[in-house]
Write an enzyme that holds these catalytic residues in place. Structure first.
Site, PDB file in Angstrom:
ATOM      1  N   ASP A   9       0.793  -1.242   0.000  1.00 46.39           N
ATOM      2  CA  ASP A   9       0.000   0.000   0.000  1.00 46.39           C
ATOM      3  C   ASP A   9       0.828   1.298   0.000  1.00 46.39           C
ATOM      4  O   ASP A   9       1.388   1.683   1.035  1.00 46.39           O
ATOM      5  CB  ASP A   9      -0.921   0.062   1.225  1.00 46.39           C
ATOM      6  CG  ASP A   9      -1.740  -1.201   1.442  1.00 46.39           C
ATOM      7  OD1 ASP A   9      -1.227  -2.312   1.165  1.00 46.39           O
ATOM      8  OD2 ASP A   9      -2.879  -1.084   1.907  1.00 46.39           O
ATOM      9  N   GLU A  38      -3.924   1.743  -3.015  1.00 47.15           N
ATOM     10  CA  GLU A  38      -5.224   2.134  -2.455  1.00 47.15           C
ATOM     11  C   GLU A  38      -5.171   3.347  -1.539  1.00 47.15           C
ATOM     12  O   GLU A  38      -6.208   3.949  -1.266  1.00 47.15           O
ATOM     13  CB  GLU A  38      -5.878   0.947  -1.736  1.00 47.15           C
ATOM     14  CG  GLU A  38      -5.211   0.602  -0.423  1.00 47.15           C
ATOM     15  CD  GLU A  38      -6.216   0.400   0.703  1.00 47.15           C
ATOM     16  OE1 GLU A  38      -7.417   0.383   0.447  1.00 47.15           O
ATOM     17  OE2 GLU A  38      -5.759   0.282   1.847  1.00 47.15           O
ATOM     18  N   ASN A  39      -3.977   3.720  -1.048  1.00 46.66           N
ATOM     19  CA  ASN A  39      -3.862   4.889  -0.157  1.00 46.66           C
ATOM     20  C   ASN A  39      -3.013   6.005  -0.760  1.00 46.66           C
ATOM     21  O   ASN A  39      -2.537   6.881  -0.031  1.00 46.66           O
ATOM     22  CB  ASN A  39      -3.243   4.481   1.180  1.00 46.66           C
ATOM     23  CG  ASN A  39      -3.937   3.306   1.823  1.00 46.66           C
ATOM     24  OD1 ASN A  39      -3.371   2.231   1.921  1.00 46.66           O
ATOM     25  ND2 ASN A  39      -5.174   3.506   2.246  1.00 46.66           N
ATOM     26  N   ASN A  66      -9.974  -1.568   0.054  1.00 43.10           N
ATOM     27  CA  ASN A  66     -11.245  -1.032   0.535  1.00 43.10           C
ATOM     28  C   ASN A  66     -11.391   0.467   0.269  1.00 43.10           C
ATOM     29  O   ASN A  66     -12.496   0.996   0.313  1.00 43.10           O
ATOM     30  CB  ASN A  66     -11.412  -1.317   2.030  1.00 43.10           C
ATOM     31  CG  ASN A  66     -10.270  -0.786   2.862  1.00 43.10           C
ATOM     32  OD1 ASN A  66      -9.096  -1.009   2.539  1.00 43.10           O
ATOM     33  ND2 ASN A  66     -10.571  -0.080   3.928  1.00 43.10           N
ATOM     34  N   HIS A  67     -10.278   1.156  -0.030  1.00 42.59           N
ATOM     35  CA  HIS A  67     -10.367   2.588  -0.365  1.00 42.59           C
ATOM     36  C   HIS A  67     -10.417   2.830  -1.872  1.00 42.59           C
ATOM     37  O   HIS A  67     -10.178   3.950  -2.333  1.00 42.59           O
ATOM     38  CB  HIS A  67      -9.206   3.353   0.261  1.00 42.59           C
ATOM     39  CG  HIS A  67      -9.257   3.395   1.754  1.00 42.59           C
ATOM     40  ND1 HIS A  67     -10.356   3.851   2.445  1.00 42.59           N
ATOM     41  CD2 HIS A  67      -8.357   3.020   2.693  1.00 42.59           C
ATOM     42  CE1 HIS A  67     -10.127   3.766   3.747  1.00 42.59           C
ATOM     43  NE2 HIS A  67      -8.930   3.252   3.933  1.00 42.59           N
ATOM     44  N   HIS A 154      -6.462  -8.269   0.269  1.00 43.50           N
ATOM     45  CA  HIS A 154      -6.530  -7.029   1.044  1.00 43.50           C
ATOM     46  C   HIS A 154      -7.467  -7.239   2.222  1.00 43.50           C
ATOM     47  O   HIS A 154      -8.691  -7.189   2.076  1.00 43.50           O
ATOM     48  CB  HIS A 154      -7.028  -5.908   0.130  1.00 43.50           C
ATOM     49  CG  HIS A 154      -6.795  -4.559   0.701  1.00 43.50           C
ATOM     50  ND1 HIS A 154      -5.583  -3.925   0.604  1.00 43.50           N
ATOM     51  CD2 HIS A 154      -7.594  -3.723   1.382  1.00 43.50           C
ATOM     52  CE1 HIS A 154      -5.652  -2.744   1.191  1.00 43.50           C
ATOM     53  NE2 HIS A 154      -6.870  -2.601   1.684  1.00 43.50           N
ATOM     54  N   HIS A 179      -3.208  -4.176   3.429  1.00 41.32           N
ATOM     55  CA  HIS A 179      -4.219  -3.457   4.220  1.00 41.32           C
ATOM     56  C   HIS A 179      -3.780  -3.130   5.639  1.00 41.32           C
ATOM     57  O   HIS A 179      -4.136  -2.072   6.139  1.00 41.32           O
ATOM     58  CB  HIS A 179      -5.562  -4.181   4.254  1.00 41.32           C
ATOM     59  CG  HIS A 179      -6.607  -3.512   5.104  1.00 41.32           C
ATOM     60  ND1 HIS A 179      -7.194  -2.309   4.736  1.00 41.32           N
ATOM     61  CD2 HIS A 179      -7.161  -3.840   6.298  1.00 41.32           C
ATOM     62  CE1 HIS A 179      -8.066  -1.966   5.683  1.00 41.32           C
ATOM     63  NE2 HIS A 179      -8.062  -2.857   6.640  1.00 41.32           N
ATOM     64  N   HIS A 181      -0.774  -2.549   6.705  1.00 42.74           N
ATOM     65  CA  HIS A 181       0.359  -1.618   6.598  1.00 42.74           C
ATOM     66  C   HIS A 181       1.568  -2.042   7.419  1.00 42.74           C
ATOM     67  O   HIS A 181       2.555  -1.312   7.484  1.00 42.74           O
ATOM     68  CB  HIS A 181      -0.052  -0.181   6.958  1.00 42.74           C
ATOM     69  CG  HIS A 181      -1.046   0.393   6.008  1.00 42.74           C
ATOM     70  ND1 HIS A 181      -1.433   1.713   6.020  1.00 42.74           N
ATOM     71  CD2 HIS A 181      -1.744  -0.182   4.983  1.00 42.74           C
ATOM     72  CE1 HIS A 181      -2.322   1.934   5.070  1.00 42.74           C
ATOM     73  NE2 HIS A 181      -2.530   0.798   4.434  1.00 42.74           N
TER      74      HIS A 181
HETATM   75 FE   LIG Z   1      -4.015   0.406   2.927  1.00 41.15          FE
HETATM   76 FE   LIG Z   2      -7.069  -0.993   3.041  1.00 45.72          FE
END
Ligand SMILES: [Fe+2]
Ligand SMILES: [Fe+2]
Length: 261
Positions: A9, A38-39, A66-67, A154, A179, A181
């Site tokens: 991520d 995703e981030n 999820n983002h 994730h 996810h 991190h």
């Molecule tokens: Fe993430």
């Molecule tokens: Fe995530």
């Protein structure tokens, strides 16, 4: 033999900076680079600048989580699938969700061309409701033309990620988690030939709480009230996993971590 590097991520500007500096060198040690983005846009989703700079640094495929939908640019990026090789989560219950949950690539290796399919799955434990990831990947694997399969799982729970890896052992080349991190030290190849690590770890600010400046999360836990979370500044870390694949199975796996001075 195909060498794949997977980068966890990418978080905010510090993550984009360290990715831009380090990915070209990592990509030289691999035939294909997958980067979870995703981030990348301030911690939430991915914007066009972030996608462009990741691709310019050597990314061959971008995954999400999820983002995925948090930055509006994602709709345009998913609509331009020739320019942006993005894989969003597969196990969404909306059959009309934009984009694709898996993609197959022809990867140039030292000895020829090999087929690689990248899949992004979302977990369901301590996360928002989505379709069953175990069923979704089982359905996908009924196709016979995927080549080696690399799964970015994730998810929050290590148990769910371990269970998925055992479920897929021998049927996919790798299940690497994202996810949380935080990189996990369980890097291994399962008996059937599936490389596994519960979480690759992230690519973002090192002095942070999973990417956020520490004040907000500390106050939230201390007071049990919401607080503003900003992207932390300062030196960054990059976490990745290298996987070597032969005939659809992992023959090598190595955890990689870099922290800026
Ligand atoms: Fe993430
Ligand atoms: Fe995530």
């Amino acid at each position: 033999m195909m060498r794949v590097v997977f980068v966890g991520d990418v978080f905010g500007q510090p993550g984009r900076r360290v990715l831009g500096a380090q990915l070209p060198g990592l990509r030289q040690r691999a035939d294909f680079a997958i980067v979870n983005m995703e981030n990348a846009a301030g911690g939430f989703g991915v914007h066009r600048d972030a996608a462009d700079s990741a691709l310019a640094a050597g990314a061959d495929c971008l995954t999400l989580g999820n983002h995925a939908w948090h930055h509006k640019d994602i709709y345009a990026l998913l609509g331009d699938e020739l320019k942006y090789p993005i894989v969003r989560p597969l196990n969404l219950s909306d059959p009309g969700a934009p984009g694709v949950g898996w993609r197959t690539f022809d990867v140039k290796t030292a000895t020829g061309t090999e087929r690689l399919t990248v899949v992004n799955l979302l977990g369901r434990v301590f996360m928002e409701a989505v379709a069953n990831p175990f069923r979704a990947i089982d359905d996908l694997l009924e196709r016979g033309d995927l080549g080696a399969v690399f799964v970015d799982m994730h998810a929050e729970a290590t148990s769910e990620k371990q269970a998925l890896a055992w479920h897929l052992d021998g049927r996919v080349a790798a299940v690497i988690g994202t996810h949380t991190h935080v990189p996990t030290a369980d890097t291994r190849i399962l008996p059937g030939g599936t490389a596994f690590q519960a979480d690759a770890g992230f690519t973002g600010p090192h002095d942070s709480v999973i990417g956020s400046e520490v004040g907000g999360p500390v106050q939230k836990f201390l007071t049990e009230r919401p607080h503003r979370f900003g992207v932390a500044a300062g030196r960054a870390e990059l976490n990745a996993v290298f996987v070597q694949i032969e005939a659809g199975k992992a023959v090598g796996v190595e955890r990689y971590r870099y922290v800026e001075e």
